[in-house]
Scaffold this motif. Sequence first.
Motif, PDB file in Angstrom:
ATOM      1  N   UNK A  98      20.025 -72.097  31.447  1.00  0.00           N
ATOM      2  CA  UNK A  98      19.909 -70.640  31.356  1.00  0.00           C
ATOM      3  C   UNK A  98      18.828 -70.110  32.286  1.00  0.00           C
ATOM      4  N   UNK A  99      17.743 -70.857  32.437  1.00  0.00           N
ATOM      5  CA  UNK A  99      16.676 -70.429  33.337  1.00  0.00           C
ATOM      6  C   UNK A  99      17.176 -70.366  34.776  1.00  0.00           C
ATOM      7  N   UNK A 100      17.945 -71.368  35.182  1.00  0.00           N
ATOM      8  CA  UNK A 100      18.506 -71.365  36.535  1.00  0.00           C
ATOM      9  C   UNK A 100      19.456 -70.187  36.723  1.00  0.00           C
ATOM     10  N   UNK A 101      20.264 -69.914  35.707  1.00  0.00           N
ATOM     11  CA  UNK A 101      21.218 -68.809  35.781  1.00  0.00           C
ATOM     12  C   UNK A 101      20.491 -67.470  35.846  1.00  0.00           C
ATOM     13  N   UNK A 157      13.562 -72.679  47.365  1.00  0.00           N
ATOM     14  CA  UNK A 157      14.894 -72.782  47.964  1.00  0.00           C
ATOM     15  C   UNK A 157      15.889 -71.891  47.231  1.00  0.00           C
ATOM     16  N   UNK A 158      15.787 -71.855  45.903  1.00  0.00           N
ATOM     17  CA  UNK A 158      16.672 -70.972  45.136  1.00  0.00           C
ATOM     18  C   UNK A 158      16.400 -69.513  45.479  1.00  0.00           C
ATOM     19  N   UNK A 159      15.121 -69.182  45.688  1.00  0.00           N
ATOM     20  CA  UNK A 159      14.762 -67.821  46.080  1.00  0.00           C
ATOM     21  C   UNK A 159      15.395 -67.462  47.419  1.00  0.00           C
ATOM     22  N   UNK A 160      15.322 -68.378  48.371  1.00  0.00           N
ATOM     23  CA  UNK A 160      15.892 -68.117  49.692  1.00  0.00           C
ATOM     24  C   UNK A 160      17.396 -67.899  49.603  1.00  0.00           C
ATOM     25  N   UNK A 161      18.063 -68.729  48.797  1.00  0.00           N
ATOM     26  CA  UNK A 161      19.514 -68.559  48.627  1.00  0.00           C
ATOM     27  C   UNK A 161      19.839 -67.210  47.991  1.00  0.00           C
ATOM     28  N   UNK A 162      19.069 -66.855  46.971  1.00  0.00           N
ATOM     29  CA  UNK A 162      19.293 -65.583  46.279  1.00  0.00           C
ATOM     30  C   UNK A 162      19.063 -64.409  47.228  1.00  0.00           C
ATOM     31  N   UNK A 163      17.994 -64.483  48.006  1.00  0.00           N
ATOM     32  CA  UNK A 163      17.663 -63.406  48.943  1.00  0.00           C
ATOM     33  C   UNK A 163      18.759 -63.248  49.987  1.00  0.00           C
ATOM     34  N   UNK A 164      19.245 -64.386  50.509  1.00  0.00           N
ATOM     35  CA  UNK A 164      20.318 -64.329  51.500  1.00  0.00           C
ATOM     36  C   UNK A 164      21.602 -63.765  50.895  1.00  0.00           C
ATOM     37  N   UNK A 184      25.572 -74.851  39.253  1.00  0.00           N
ATOM     38  CA  UNK A 184      24.558 -75.564  38.481  1.00  0.00           C
ATOM     39  C   UNK A 184      25.265 -76.591  37.603  1.00  0.00           C
ATOM     40  N   UNK A 185      24.720 -77.797  37.533  1.00  0.00           N
ATOM     41  CA  UNK A 185      25.282 -78.856  36.690  1.00  0.00           C
ATOM     42  C   UNK A 185      24.284 -79.179  35.592  1.00  0.00           C
ATOM     43  N   UNK A 192      28.292 -75.555  46.386  1.00  0.00           N
ATOM     44  CA  UNK A 192      27.040 -76.245  46.680  1.00  0.00           C
ATOM     45  C   UNK A 192      26.235 -76.326  45.391  1.00  0.00           C
ATOM     46  N   UNK A 193      25.790 -77.520  45.027  1.00  0.00           N
ATOM     47  CA  UNK A 193      24.973 -77.687  43.824  1.00  0.00           C
ATOM     48  C   UNK A 193      23.555 -77.232  44.139  1.00  0.00           C
ATOM     49  N   UNK A 194      23.117 -76.144  43.519  1.00  0.00           N
ATOM     50  CA  UNK A 194      21.783 -75.593  43.812  1.00  0.00           C
ATOM     51  C   UNK A 194      20.788 -75.888  42.693  1.00  0.00           C
ATOM     52  N   UNK A 195      21.256 -76.504  41.602  1.00  0.00           N
ATOM     53  CA  UNK A 195      20.337 -76.802  40.521  1.00  0.00           C
ATOM     54  C   UNK A 195      20.921 -77.776  39.522  1.00  0.00           C
ATOM     55  N   UNK A 196      20.021 -78.539  38.885  1.00  0.00           N
ATOM     56  CA  UNK A 196      20.412 -79.471  37.833  1.00  0.00           C
ATOM     57  C   UNK A 196      19.606 -79.166  36.579  1.00  0.00           C
ATOM     58  N   UNK A 197      20.226 -79.353  35.422  1.00  0.00           N
ATOM     59  CA  UNK A 197      19.539 -79.106  34.151  1.00  0.00           C
ATOM     60  C   UNK A 197      19.828 -80.253  33.195  1.00  0.00           C
TER      61      UNK A 197
END
Length: 247
Positions: free
Chosen positions: A41-44, A226-233, A5-6, A29-34
């Motif tokens: 913190x929400x992304x984390x 997309x974040x959910x899919x990454x987390x689930x995988x 996350x950046x 891989x950048x999965x989120x921007x803040x």
Amino acid sequence: MYNLVIADDEYEIRHGLVNYFPWNEVGFEVIGQASNGMEALKLISEGNVDALLCDISMPMMTGIEVIKEIYLQQSDVMTVFLSGYQEFHYAQEAIKYGVKNYILKPTKFSELREAFTQIKKDLDQRIPHNAEPILVHRNIDGEDDPIIFKIKDYVKTNFKSASLEDAAQTVYMNPHYVSKYYKQKTNENFSDFVFQVKMEEAAILLKTMKYKAYEVSEMVGYSNAKNFTRAFRKYFGVSPKEYRLLN
């Protein structure tokens, strides 16, 4: 690939870091921007972030406040600070809360590459979450403790929005103390248990075939499918769609 996350409130800098640095070459891989600390913190909190590149001076919550919160939660997210400030006391604060590196603006790609090459090496030393078969409710240590039982019951009931602060309120304790107490009694981080419950609840919902994957994502607290899919995988080793086919 590790998930990054950046966080930087300056769009041009954030956009440049996301799009022009070859993250894949150093294993990220950048999965989120803040654009502020609260967003970071929400992304984390969604549980699938391995590293954070974070500006110090941001609105709503500074980088120091972000890394302090990560430290208090005993999260294993590795952080690199990015800042235009050269005063040494910022570096001292960063070291105090476990920041891995401190890069001054304007940022040199060579420094970024060096910093994240080392972080990848550190992450490679960890045991992957999915190195062995996942057992539902596998972390039961400490459940004979009434405080731990109450905390876990709170998480299971409120997994969509569960937080350390709210968990601490349920047992009338300080969040920092609760974090350490939970770790001591269960040998796992509070955030890891929240992540586990979210994923296991998602698996149950997916088995019913009643909901679409993006609906399940929202039901377990992920605003980004997309974040959910990454987390689930990351947790189960397969995507939500593949999980359905297997079950």
